[in-house]
Design a protein around this motif. Structure first.
Motif, PDB file in Angstrom:
ATOM      1  N   LEU A  20       0.824  -1.200   0.000  1.00 16.45           N
ATOM      2  CA  LEU A  20       0.000   0.000   0.000  1.00 16.45           C
ATOM      3  C   LEU A  20       0.867   1.262   0.000  1.00 16.45           C
ATOM      4  O   LEU A  20       0.560   2.250  -0.686  1.00 16.45           O
ATOM      5  N   VAL A  21       1.984   1.215   0.726  1.00 17.50           N
ATOM      6  CA  VAL A  21       2.885   2.367   0.768  1.00 17.50           C
ATOM      7  C   VAL A  21       3.475   2.618  -0.611  1.00 17.50           C
ATOM      8  O   VAL A  21       3.560   3.761  -1.082  1.00 17.50           O
ATOM      9  N   GLU A  22       3.900   1.561  -1.311  1.00 13.98           N
ATOM     10  CA  GLU A  22       4.459   1.718  -2.652  1.00 13.98           C
ATOM     11  C   GLU A  22       3.437   2.281  -3.631  1.00 13.98           C
ATOM     12  O   GLU A  22       3.753   3.115  -4.479  1.00 13.98           O
ATOM     13  N   LEU A  23       2.205   1.820  -3.506  1.00 12.96           N
ATOM     14  CA  LEU A  23       1.140   2.317  -4.382  1.00 12.96           C
ATOM     15  C   LEU A  23       0.881   3.808  -4.156  1.00 12.96           C
ATOM     16  O   LEU A  23       0.716   4.586  -5.099  1.00 12.96           O
ATOM     17  N   ILE A  24       0.862   4.218  -2.883  1.00  7.80           N
ATOM     18  CA  ILE A  24       0.622   5.631  -2.567  1.00  7.80           C
ATOM     19  C   ILE A  24       1.761   6.494  -3.096  1.00  7.80           C
ATOM     20  O   ILE A  24       1.544   7.570  -3.675  1.00  7.80           O
ATOM     21  N   MET A  25       3.000   6.011  -2.915  1.00  2.12           N
ATOM     22  CA  MET A  25       4.147   6.771  -3.419  1.00  2.12           C
ATOM     23  C   MET A  25       4.091   6.912  -4.941  1.00  2.12           C
ATOM     24  O   MET A  25       4.404   7.972  -5.490  1.00  2.12           O
ATOM     25  N   PHE A  26       3.692   5.864  -5.625  1.00  2.00           N
ATOM     26  CA  PHE A  26       3.567   5.912  -7.081  1.00  2.00           C
ATOM     27  C   PHE A  26       2.532   6.951  -7.500  1.00  2.00           C
ATOM     28  O   PHE A  26       2.757   7.752  -8.418  1.00  2.00           O
ATOM     29  N   MET A  27       1.409   6.967  -6.815  1.00  2.00           N
ATOM     30  CA  MET A  27       0.352   7.922  -7.151  1.00  2.00           C
ATOM     31  C   MET A  27       0.803   9.358  -6.901  1.00  2.00           C
ATOM     32  O   MET A  27       0.501  10.270  -7.688  1.00  2.00           O
ATOM     33  N   VAL A  28       1.551   9.565  -5.804  1.00  3.51           N
ATOM     34  CA  VAL A  28       2.033  10.915  -5.503  1.00  3.51           C
ATOM     35  C   VAL A  28       3.006  11.394  -6.581  1.00  3.51           C
ATOM     36  O   VAL A  28       2.928  12.516  -7.075  1.00  3.51           O
ATOM     37  N   ILE A  29       3.939  10.518  -6.983  1.00  4.93           N
ATOM     38  CA  ILE A  29       4.927  10.890  -7.996  1.00  4.93           C
ATOM     39  C   ILE A  29       4.252  11.189  -9.325  1.00  4.93           C
ATOM     40  O   ILE A  29       4.557  12.183  -9.996  1.00  4.93           O
ATOM     41  N   VAL A  30       3.319  10.354  -9.747  1.00  4.43           N
ATOM     42  CA  VAL A  30       2.604  10.580 -11.003  1.00  4.43           C
ATOM     43  C   VAL A  30       1.788  11.868 -10.944  1.00  4.43           C
ATOM     44  O   VAL A  30       1.735  12.635 -11.926  1.00  4.43           O
ATOM     45  N   SER A  31       1.170  12.153  -9.794  1.00  2.00           N
ATOM     46  CA  SER A  31       0.373  13.380  -9.663  1.00  2.00           C
ATOM     47  C   SER A  31       1.247  14.620  -9.798  1.00  2.00           C
ATOM     48  O   SER A  31       0.873  15.594 -10.460  1.00  2.00           O
ATOM     49  N   ILE A  32       2.445  14.601  -9.178  1.00  2.00           N
ATOM     50  CA  ILE A  32       3.354  15.744  -9.284  1.00  2.00           C
ATOM     51  C   ILE A  32       3.803  15.944 -10.728  1.00  2.00           C
ATOM     52  O   ILE A  32       3.853  17.070 -11.238  1.00  2.00           O
ATOM     53  N   ALA A  33       4.134  14.835 -11.402  1.00  2.00           N
ATOM     54  CA  ALA A  33       4.572  14.933 -12.789  1.00  2.00           C
ATOM     55  C   ALA A  33       3.455  15.481 -13.678  1.00  2.00           C
ATOM     56  O   ALA A  33       3.687  16.345 -14.532  1.00  2.00           O
ATOM     57  N   LEU A  34       2.239  15.012 -13.494  1.00  2.00           N
ATOM     58  CA  LEU A  34       1.109  15.485 -14.302  1.00  2.00           C
ATOM     59  C   LEU A  34       0.824  16.962 -14.042  1.00  2.00           C
ATOM     60  O   LEU A  34       0.499  17.713 -14.971  1.00  2.00           O
ATOM     61  N   ALA A  35       0.962  17.379 -12.772  1.00  2.00           N
ATOM     62  CA  ALA A  35       0.723  18.790 -12.450  1.00  2.00           C
ATOM     63  C   ALA A  35       1.726  19.679 -13.181  1.00  2.00           C
ATOM     64  O   ALA A  35       1.375  20.743 -13.704  1.00  2.00           O
ATOM     65  N   GLY A  36       2.986  19.258 -13.252  1.00  2.00           N
ATOM     66  CA  GLY A  36       3.990  20.033 -13.972  1.00  2.00           C
ATOM     67  C   GLY A  36       3.703  20.095 -15.459  1.00  2.00           C
ATOM     68  O   GLY A  36       3.837  21.154 -16.079  1.00  2.00           O
ATOM     69  N   ILE A  37       3.291  18.977 -16.047  1.00  2.00           N
ATOM     70  CA  ILE A  37       2.977  18.948 -17.477  1.00  2.00           C
ATOM     71  C   ILE A  37       1.788  19.842 -17.795  1.00  2.00           C
ATOM     72  O   ILE A  37       1.795  20.596 -18.768  1.00  2.00           O
ATOM     73  N   VAL A  38       0.758  19.771 -16.941  1.00  2.00           N
ATOM     74  CA  VAL A  38      -0.439  20.601 -17.157  1.00  2.00           C
ATOM     75  C   VAL A  38      -0.081  22.085 -17.056  1.00  2.00           C
ATOM     76  O   VAL A  38      -0.573  22.918 -17.829  1.00  2.00           O
ATOM     77  N   GLN A  39       0.808  22.459 -16.101  1.00  2.58           N
ATOM     78  CA  GLN A  39       1.213  23.856 -15.946  1.00  2.58           C
ATOM     79  C   GLN A  39       1.946  24.349 -17.195  1.00  2.58           C
ATOM     80  O   GLN A  39       1.707  25.471 -17.670  1.00  2.58           O
ATOM     81  N   VAL A  40       2.853  23.530 -17.733  1.00  4.53           N
ATOM     82  CA  VAL A  40       3.580  23.914 -18.947  1.00  4.53           C
ATOM     83  C   VAL A  40       2.620  24.071 -20.122  1.00  4.53           C
ATOM     84  O   VAL A  40       2.719  25.023 -20.908  1.00  4.53           O
ATOM     85  N   MET A  41       1.683  23.161 -20.258  1.00  7.29           N
ATOM     86  CA  MET A  41       0.707  23.246 -21.347  1.00  7.29           C
ATOM     87  C   MET A  41      -0.161  24.488 -21.207  1.00  7.29           C
ATOM     88  O   MET A  41      -0.496  25.139 -22.202  1.00  7.29           O
ATOM     89  N   ARG A  42      -0.524  24.838 -19.970  1.00  4.78           N
ATOM     90  CA  ARG A  42      -1.358  26.021 -19.750  1.00  4.78           C
ATOM     91  C   ARG A  42      -0.609  27.285 -20.160  1.00  4.78           C
ATOM     92  O   ARG A  42      -1.156  28.160 -20.834  1.00  4.78           O
TER      93      ARG A  42
END
Length: 205
Positions: A20-42
């Motif tokens: 469960l800890v590994e899954l949560i860490m994966f989701m956090v990392i993917v969320s941060i990466a997506l937030a950066g991509i969305v900001q650049v696109m905006r």
């Protein structure tokens, strides 16, 4: 039969899923990466129109500069009887007509017949390209479909090569500065050009 259990346990351990800890860490990392991509696109989407508007402002400036440079540049007003032969401003004859300037109080019509008609003698910027409502207009006075663009022209006496900077009507070289601005422009588009006075037609003896 009992000897088969240890290999079975090892196989079960090797096929174990993520915790469960590994899954949560994966989701956090993917969320941060997506937030950066969305900001650049905006940011890219928000600023993508600016280069187009700047290019359009440059085209406007080039067209207006060409219009001013094609105007006459003689010692006298081009409508004067001896505009083509006068050697200095003191030799100018009375004007034969009002040309495209009209009597006092009338609206001037472009294109003007003299470069100096576009700007003030002190070189201050003038909005010479607007129609009666203050919108940009073409040389025939028709409003351009260019909302948000503003253009000014400054006519500045200035030395050019071997041509010294004169004063008043006897100036032989002018700097023409066109500035086109639009909302969000930083800095506005500025285009400079020069206009030299051609030698008058020699007098016939």
């Amino acid at each position: 039969m009992w000897t088969e259990f240890p290999p079975l346990r090892r196989r079960l351990r090797s096929q174990r899923g993520v915790t469960l800890v590994e899954l949560i860490m994966f989701m956090v990392i993917v969320s941060i990466a997506l937030a950066g991509i969305v900001q650049v696109m905006r940011l890219t989407t928000a600023n993508s129109a600016d280069p187009l508007r700047r290019k359009q402002a440059l085209m406007i400036a080039e067209a207006l500069l060409e219009e001013v440079r094609q105007a006459g540049f003689t010692y006298c007003d081009p409508s004067s009887a001896n505009a083509e032969t006068a050697q200095n401003a003191g030799e100018c004859a009375l004007r034969e007509d009002f040309g495209n300037e009209g009597p006092a109080g009338t609206v001037f019509l472009r294109p003007f017949d003299n470069v100096n008609d576009y700007g003030a003698a002190n070189g201050n910027p003038v909005a010479a390209f607007n129609d009666g409502s203050g919108a940009l207009a073409d040389a025939l006075g028709r409003r351009m479909n260019l909302a948000g663009y503003r253009a000014t022209v400054a006519i500045i006496p200035e030395a050019l090569g071997d041509i010294p900077a004169g004063a008043g009507a006897d100036t032989d070289a002018l700097r023409i500065r066109i500035v086109v601005d639009y909302e969000g422009a930083d800095p506005p588009v500025t285009l400079d050009g020069y206009r030299a006075r051609y030698l008058p037609v020699p007098r016939s003896e």
